[in-house]
Design a protein around this motif. Sequence first.
Motif, PDB file in Angstrom:
ATOM      1  N   ASP A 143     -28.847  51.738  31.431  1.00 36.89           N
ATOM      2  CA  ASP A 143     -27.533  52.333  31.681  1.00 36.89           C
ATOM      3  C   ASP A 143     -26.482  51.314  32.105  1.00 36.89           C
ATOM      4  OD1 ASP A 143     -28.354  54.828  31.015  1.00 36.89           O
ATOM      5  OD2 ASP A 143     -28.458  55.607  33.064  1.00 36.89           O
ATOM      6  N   LEU A 145     -24.330  49.737  29.486  1.00 35.27           N
ATOM      7  CA  LEU A 145     -23.454  50.710  28.827  1.00 35.27           C
ATOM      8  C   LEU A 145     -22.300  51.087  29.739  1.00 35.27           C
ATOM      9  CD1 LEU A 145     -26.182  53.067  27.269  1.00 35.27           C
ATOM     10  CD2 LEU A 145     -24.923  51.240  26.110  1.00 35.27           C
ATOM     11  N   LEU A 146     -22.584  51.187  31.035  1.00 35.64           N
ATOM     12  CA  LEU A 146     -21.551  51.558  31.993  1.00 35.64           C
ATOM     13  C   LEU A 146     -20.512  50.469  32.167  1.00 35.64           C
ATOM     14  CD1 LEU A 146     -23.914  53.254  34.557  1.00 35.64           C
ATOM     15  CD2 LEU A 146     -21.966  54.362  33.426  1.00 35.64           C
ATOM     16  N   ARG A 147     -20.922  49.230  32.008  1.00 34.40           N
ATOM     17  CA  ARG A 147     -19.974  48.115  32.170  1.00 34.40           C
ATOM     18  C   ARG A 147     -19.170  47.870  30.898  1.00 34.40           C
ATOM     19  NH1 ARG A 147     -24.649  45.034  33.960  1.00 34.40           N
ATOM     20  NH2 ARG A 147     -24.869  45.304  36.207  1.00 34.40           N
ATOM     21  N   GLY A 148     -19.456  48.635  29.852  1.00 35.75           N
ATOM     22  CA  GLY A 148     -18.774  48.381  28.583  1.00 35.75           C
ATOM     23  C   GLY A 148     -19.407  47.237  27.831  1.00 35.75           C
ATOM     24  N   GLN A 149     -20.664  46.938  28.163  1.00 39.49           N
ATOM     25  CA  GLN A 149     -21.333  45.815  27.501  1.00 39.49           C
ATOM     26  C   GLN A 149     -22.368  46.271  26.483  1.00 39.49           C
ATOM     27  OE1 GLN A 149     -22.738  43.965  31.066  1.00 39.49           O
ATOM     28  NE2 GLN A 149     -20.926  42.652  31.267  1.00 39.49           N
ATOM     29  N   ASP A 165     -19.207  46.487  17.348  1.00 40.95           N
ATOM     30  CA  ASP A 165     -19.019  45.480  18.402  1.00 40.95           C
ATOM     31  C   ASP A 165     -19.696  44.155  18.057  1.00 40.95           C
ATOM     32  OD1 ASP A 165     -17.956  47.681  19.699  1.00 40.95           O
ATOM     33  OD2 ASP A 165     -19.696  47.987  20.994  1.00 40.95           O
ATOM     34  N   GLY A 178     -15.818  47.144  24.927  1.00 39.15           N
ATOM     35  CA  GLY A 178     -16.227  48.285  25.739  1.00 39.15           C
ATOM     36  C   GLY A 178     -15.321  49.491  25.549  1.00 39.15           C
ATOM     37  N   ILE A 194     -12.514  48.951  30.663  1.00 39.29           N
ATOM     38  CA  ILE A 194     -13.809  49.182  31.298  1.00 39.29           C
ATOM     39  C   ILE A 194     -14.458  47.870  31.767  1.00 39.29           C
ATOM     40  CG2 ILE A 194     -15.034  49.128  29.061  1.00 39.29           C
ATOM     41  CD1 ILE A 194     -15.977  51.383  32.036  1.00 39.29           C
ATOM     42  N   GLU A 195     -14.167  46.772  31.068  1.00 44.34           N
ATOM     43  CA  GLU A 195     -14.788  45.501  31.433  1.00 44.34           C
ATOM     44  C   GLU A 195     -14.346  45.029  32.820  1.00 44.34           C
ATOM     45  OE1 GLU A 195     -13.590  46.144  28.426  1.00 44.34           O
ATOM     46  OE2 GLU A 195     -15.049  45.512  26.914  1.00 44.34           O
ATOM     47  N   GLY A 197     -21.139  41.800  38.651  1.00 41.51           N
ATOM     48  CA  GLY A 197     -21.877  42.816  37.898  1.00 41.51           C
ATOM     49  C   GLY A 197     -22.174  44.070  38.696  1.00 41.51           C
ATOM     50  N   THR A 198     -21.899  44.060  40.010  1.00 46.17           N
ATOM     51  CA  THR A 198     -22.157  45.264  40.810  1.00 46.17           C
ATOM     52  C   THR A 198     -21.328  46.421  40.269  1.00 46.17           C
ATOM     53  OG1 THR A 198     -22.456  43.835  42.707  1.00 46.17           O
ATOM     54  CG2 THR A 198     -22.183  46.198  43.151  1.00 46.17           C
ATOM     55  N   LEU A 199     -21.982  47.530  40.072  1.00 47.69           N
ATOM     56  CA  LEU A 199     -21.287  48.664  39.485  1.00 47.69           C
ATOM     57  C   LEU A 199     -20.287  49.263  40.462  1.00 47.69           C
ATOM     58  CD1 LEU A 199     -24.242  50.556  37.700  1.00 47.69           C
ATOM     59  CD2 LEU A 199     -22.625  48.915  36.706  1.00 47.69           C
ATOM     60  N   GLN A 207     -19.331  54.195  38.276  1.00 48.72           N
ATOM     61  CA  GLN A 207     -20.394  53.789  37.352  1.00 48.72           C
ATOM     62  C   GLN A 207     -21.765  54.055  37.963  1.00 48.72           C
ATOM     63  OE1 GLN A 207     -18.816  49.769  37.147  1.00 48.72           O
ATOM     64  NE2 GLN A 207     -18.352  50.013  34.960  1.00 48.72           N
ATOM     65  N   PHE A 241     -22.589  57.670  37.704  1.00 49.03           N
ATOM     66  CA  PHE A 241     -23.009  58.047  36.343  1.00 49.03           C
ATOM     67  C   PHE A 241     -24.475  57.670  36.128  1.00 49.03           C
ATOM     68  CE2 PHE A 241     -19.821  59.473  33.135  1.00 49.03           C
ATOM     69  CZ  PHE A 241     -18.763  59.696  33.996  1.00 49.03           C
ATOM     70  N   GLN A 242     -24.861  56.506  36.625  1.00 49.18           N
ATOM     71  CA  GLN A 242     -26.262  56.087  36.483  1.00 49.18           C
ATOM     72  C   GLN A 242     -27.177  57.017  37.273  1.00 49.18           C
ATOM     73  OE1 GLN A 242     -28.379  52.384  36.188  1.00 49.18           O
ATOM     74  NE2 GLN A 242     -29.652  54.169  35.944  1.00 49.18           N
ATOM     75  N   PRO A 294     -17.300  54.799  28.603  1.00 48.36           N
ATOM     76  CA  PRO A 294     -16.163  54.035  29.131  1.00 48.36           C
ATOM     77  C   PRO A 294     -14.882  54.860  29.210  1.00 48.36           C
ATOM     78  CG  PRO A 294     -17.409  52.700  27.570  1.00 48.36           C
ATOM     79  CD  PRO A 294     -17.959  54.105  27.475  1.00 48.36           C
TER      80      PRO A 294
END
Lengths: 800, 184
Positions: free
Chosen positions: A15, A18-22, A28, B55, B95-96, B103-105, B109, B112-113, B125
């Motif tokens: 996840d 995907l959440l980071r837009g990566q 892509d 993203g 979103i990036e 990298g910490t959400l 985010q 959502f996880q 996104p």
Amino acid sequence: MSTQRFGERVPRLNDAKLLRGQGCYVDDVPLPGAYHAVFLRSPFARARILSIDASAAREHPSVAAVYTCDDLGPLDQPLPMLSPHPAIIAARTQRPLARDEVFHVGQTVAMVIAVDRYTAEDALRLIDADYEPLPVTVDLASAAAPGAHPVHPDLTDNIVGHFAQRSGDPDGAFAKAEHVTSLRVRMDRSTAAPIETRAIAARWEAATGELTVWDTTQAPISIRDGLASILGLEENKLRVIAPDVGGGFGQKVMLFYPEEILVPWAAMRLARPVKYVEDRTENFIGSSQERTQIHEIQLAATKDGTVIGLKDSFLHDSGAFAPYGIEVPRVSASAIAGPYRIPNVDVEFKAIYTPTVPVTPFRGSGRPHACFALERAMDQLADELGLDRFELRRRNLIGPDEFPYVREGLKYVDDGTITYDSGQYPKALAMIEEAIDLERFRREKDAAAKEGRYLGLGLAFYMECTGLGPYDGCRIRVHPATGKVSVNTGLASQGQGHETVFAQIAADRLGVPIEDVIVAQGDTAAFDRGGGSHSSRSAVVGGNAVHKAAVRVRAQILETAARLMAVPEESLELADGRVTVKGANRFMTLAEIAIAANPLSSPFDRPAEVVSQYGTAGQELVTVGEGRAPGIEASAYYSPSASPWAYGVHAAIVEVDPDLCSIAFKRYLSVHDCGKMINPTIVEGQMIGGIAQGIGGAFYERLDYDEDGIITNASFMEFLMPYATEVPKIEIMHLETPSPANPLGIKGAGEAGTIAVPAVVASAVEDALKPLGVGRFHHAPLSPNMIFEAITRARAKAGG
Amino acid sequence: MTGRSAEAPSAEASERSSDPRLLLRLTVNGAEIEREVSPRLLLSDFLRHELGLTGTHVGCEQGVCGCCTVMIDGRAARSCLALAVQADGATIRTIEDVASADGTLHPIQQAFQECHGLQCGFCTPGFIMGVLSHFEEARMPDLSEDGIREMLSGNLCRCTGYQHIVAAVRRAARLMNLDGPEKG
Ligand code: FES
Ligand code: FES
């Protein structure tokens, strides 16, 4: 022992990116210098192509190529017929680019390749294509009737195939019946509409003769195999990658969409990467659809409500081509008797060509139609016999001690005799009955009625044969340097969470933390034998393959460790990434064992030295044992010998507003049984998502073809899909009956959610409007207009 | 096949389109960007293909699905409905730029996880940018079931059935202390 991960609500492992837009979806993939492909598509349902003049487009300075069927050489031939069957009378598939005639709006006629998509679309408009429109019959019933315009000019009618099968003695049952109920039901055309449209990109390396294809497919291995044969490439020179894929629901498994062949072919011809990304309108006219069927169903019953016979005769709309033959209607036919005993069954159908977008499986695949026919018939029968709907079902449900329940004479699409493996159908019904709280519902319904509001209760059971073969496989390897475990399978994910559930299975068997399991899939370079992700099969077939491979790897680990540590295997324990001698302070890590099991001529570290030619280990460790791979590694394949049948029952309480003719869900409940659950959270996601898609198909989503075969609502502005405001909170209840059909005891869960919803909604609306004397709802999706007409009819009748 | 071959001579088209170019200056995720772009380039395509910020997704180009949602000058907007050149001088966040540099959400985010608010992740996104802008704009977001569903009603998701997304929004509000004083 590490904690058991199977059955746990493990958060999904992929996840975060995907959440980071990566995430990396096909569009892509960075492909510097890529050309873009776009397609000229037929504006007519049926037409003769008089001429195509592409000269102006070809002269455009930013256009690399314009291809019509004349330029395709050996590729210009009908695409493969994927599901041959003796009941098919006339199999017709499309060509990559139309030759001489077109058969549906949206069919690919020419391909333009240019420096970017904008320019390619400019060039499309420079192509001068001249058509002579031909007469069409679009409506399914009319297309099946004598005098219809045949879709294919070499045929005199529109029949794809005619199939019939029976179980028991249906004629005898109908002769004995004390009551027969008959009805005609219909379901309309819809589409999966994944939020990511289809896309294909390809890169050809002339120097090495290697072709890489990125494809939004649910079945990368099948695409690789088929493309290799069509393009004349060796399998190992062709890599197909289904990277992150934004939903599929059946629409992304076809062999082939024209673009899937033409884009890789163009990349080879032009020696440049080529990319194609379907736009939303193209998804409506160029990607497969499903759903239209018309059933004439009859139930034969005794007065006490025992259903002794079923006859169903239906028409199935195949669209303009039948690449999957009669697969979808065969699934409908296999599901027609549902969870009820009904010992005598007669089912037959005709699959019919219409000049519309081809029909291939869409989540549920033929089952929502069968469920709609059967469950609407059960409701009608209950009313006619004066029985409660729950009671009628209770009297006919197959009991928990009646398994395996065989319907001799009825076959599933794999030609196996329909055999239900396990279940607790009456318990499921009891659970939903209790959750609804019928007393409370009746009170609320009465109270609402006093205020002029109409509440109704809908009910429907569903069944799904899951885990279609033929097989899938898995290769597991323990990495020497890190001790991490690679699990490679041939499946592909469009969001189902395979990487997590496969890791759960492997982590348990191998005693490693789940974070140390790396699942690779959707890439023929990771694993290249197996089926694909469809037919609710990935967890069942792939999951059991992972289990089998993990059992083998576990045995290798223990056996190797026993030899290395010179102790009996029984004295060893595998947990937390290490093998420990019970009761002693001795252990080896998986990394050390993996190194030691891979004899090297030049050791790079201490554990490797032990098993090298310089080492101290015995001779048998310095060789690779017969039938073994070096290191810790094993592959396994799982080929189901029996099918696990998932099932469930849904109920809904809806309020119908007779003035606005709108509906509002008060509650939506589901009891489902997919056998042992690997990850209940993921199962719930599948169920809720499926139900939401079912709600779309029950009330909102209908593709409107006009009489010329043009879809008049081919955009997200006009084809209405439910937003968060249209989907109610869904109450999910689990029932776990382990399937005896496979080692893990699991059943598929991907499609189940969608199946019952149209029947539930129709049942609920009908129930709500009974006080107004409104009749039956036998047509899905329902619409405000249908409700309006039904109420108007009822009022006219009451008034006159 | 008639006359001219299907392919351009030696299969070489010009390297880029013959569209005129306009100078575009804007700020994206904190970086100042200056590019020459075709006046008809969509903002979504500019972000994705010129800047490599893939993203931001494109699901319809019809302004309906919400996948392409980014923040333009602090407000959620659909990048498929704007031309890149219209964003001249604007400040854009994608979103990036939501998770921390390490990298910490972001709490949204993370929620959502935790709540299984995504399946295929294609719509995700867009949802996150929508919720983020909502949380930043509304000091007291309506966190009732209906309120959250209303908040999400500009985005389509075909996988999740929304229920876990609704739960994620509620959870995110909790993580961000937007849900008022803790109840009993
Ligand atoms: S891509 Fe912009 S709203 Fe769908
Ligand atoms: S998670 Fe797939 S569209 Fe939302």
